[in-house]
Write an enzyme that holds these catalytic residues in place. Structure first.
Site, PDB file in Angstrom:
ATOM      1  N   GLU A  55      31.544  -4.326   2.959  1.00 47.55           N
ATOM      2  CA  GLU A  55      31.263  -6.019   2.471  1.00 47.55           C
ATOM      3  C   GLU A  55      31.140  -5.966   0.886  1.00 47.55           C
ATOM      4  OE1 GLU A  55      30.001  -3.817   4.697  1.00 47.55           O
ATOM      5  OE2 GLU A  55      29.032  -5.255   6.421  1.00 47.55           O
ATOM      6  N   CYS A  94      23.723  -5.559   1.908  1.00 42.38           N
ATOM      7  CA  CYS A  94      25.167  -6.500   1.840  1.00 42.38           C
ATOM      8  C   CYS A  94      24.507  -7.901   2.167  1.00 42.38           C
ATOM      9  CB  CYS A  94      26.030  -5.840   2.931  1.00 42.38           C
ATOM     10  SG  CYS A  94      26.937  -4.334   2.282  1.00 42.38           S
TER      11      CYS A  94
HETATM   12  N1  THU Z   1      28.435   0.688   6.698  1.00 42.85           N
HETATM   13  C1  THU Z   1      29.335  -0.600   5.911  1.00 42.85           C
HETATM   14  O1  THU Z   1      30.399  -0.370   5.126  1.00 42.85           O
HETATM   15  N2  THU Z   1      29.103  -1.732   6.437  1.00 42.85           N
HETATM   16  C2  THU Z   1      28.098  -2.188   7.209  1.00 42.85           C
HETATM   17  O2  THU Z   1      28.028  -3.313   7.632  1.00 42.85           O
HETATM   18  C3  THU Z   1      27.287  -0.961   7.919  1.00 42.85           C
HETATM   19  C4  THU Z   1      27.385   0.250   7.437  1.00 42.85           C
HETATM   20  C5  THU Z   1      28.868   1.898   5.906  1.00 42.85           C
HETATM   21  C6  THU Z   1      27.865   2.577   5.255  1.00 42.85           C
HETATM   22  C7  THU Z   1      28.309   4.076   5.616  1.00 42.85           C
HETATM   23  O3  THU Z   1      29.540   4.469   5.022  1.00 42.85           O
HETATM   24  C8  THU Z   1      28.652   4.013   7.166  1.00 42.85           C
HETATM   25  O4  THU Z   1      28.859   2.531   7.268  1.00 42.85           O
HETATM   26  C9  THU Z   1      27.523   4.405   8.013  1.00 42.85           C
HETATM   27  O5  THU Z   1      26.160   3.697   7.728  1.00 42.85           O
END
Ligand code: THU
Length: 136
Positions: A55, A94
């Site tokens: 995000e 985020c």
């Molecule tokens: N992550 C995201 O990119 N967005 C989310 O809404 C939740 C978590 C990613 C961060 C990390 O690279 C992986 O998911 C595991 O936490």
């Protein structure tokens, strides 16, 4: 741009996720009010902490291209190589960054597929958020 198309773009972005540590791939597609769509994936780091969520990748791309007003966000996430396993909701960091630029009324589509998703507003995900108006 309808919800299904935005979800499809989030799935497409997810394929670029760099996730050698968590093996959890996330994609996001952020629709700007001017019609442009900014996509992003998560990008991890060997030192873990600087990991950037999908995000915030999308939001950073958008703001750096001059977009500051948004009407919808789609997020998809699952274990690398899998699909449709979980509804992935934006993490707290985020949510806070989205609150900087997006209305609390903005819909966030957390999708398992183009037809199966949970929709909530940013304000529901971050009630009583602290934002730019608090500093005016
Ligand atoms: N992550 C995201 O990119 N967005 C989310 O809404 C939740 C978590 C990613 C961060 C990390 O690279 C992986 O998911 C595991 O936490």
């Amino acid at each position: 741009m309808d919800k299904k198309e935005l979800i499809r773009l989030a799935f497409e972005a997810r394929e670029k996720a760099y996730v050698p540590y968590s093996h959890f791939s996330v994609g996001a597609a952020l629709l700007a009010k001017d019609g442009r769509v900014f996509t992003g994936c998560n990008i991890e780091s060997a030192s873990y902490t600087p990991t950037q969520c999908a995000e915030r990748t999308a939001l950073g791309k958008a703001v750096s291209e001059g977009a500051r007003e948004f009407s919808m966000l789609a997020v998809v996430g699952a274990k690398q190589g899998e699909r449709n396993t979980l509804v992935t909701s934006p993490c707290g960091v985020c949510r806070q960054m989205l609150y900087e630029f997006c209305s609390p009324h903005m819909p966030i589509i957390m999708a398992k597929s183009e037809d199966d998703y949970v929709e909530m507003t940013l304000g529901q995900l971050l009630p009583l958020g602290f934002g730019p108006l608090n500093l005016q």
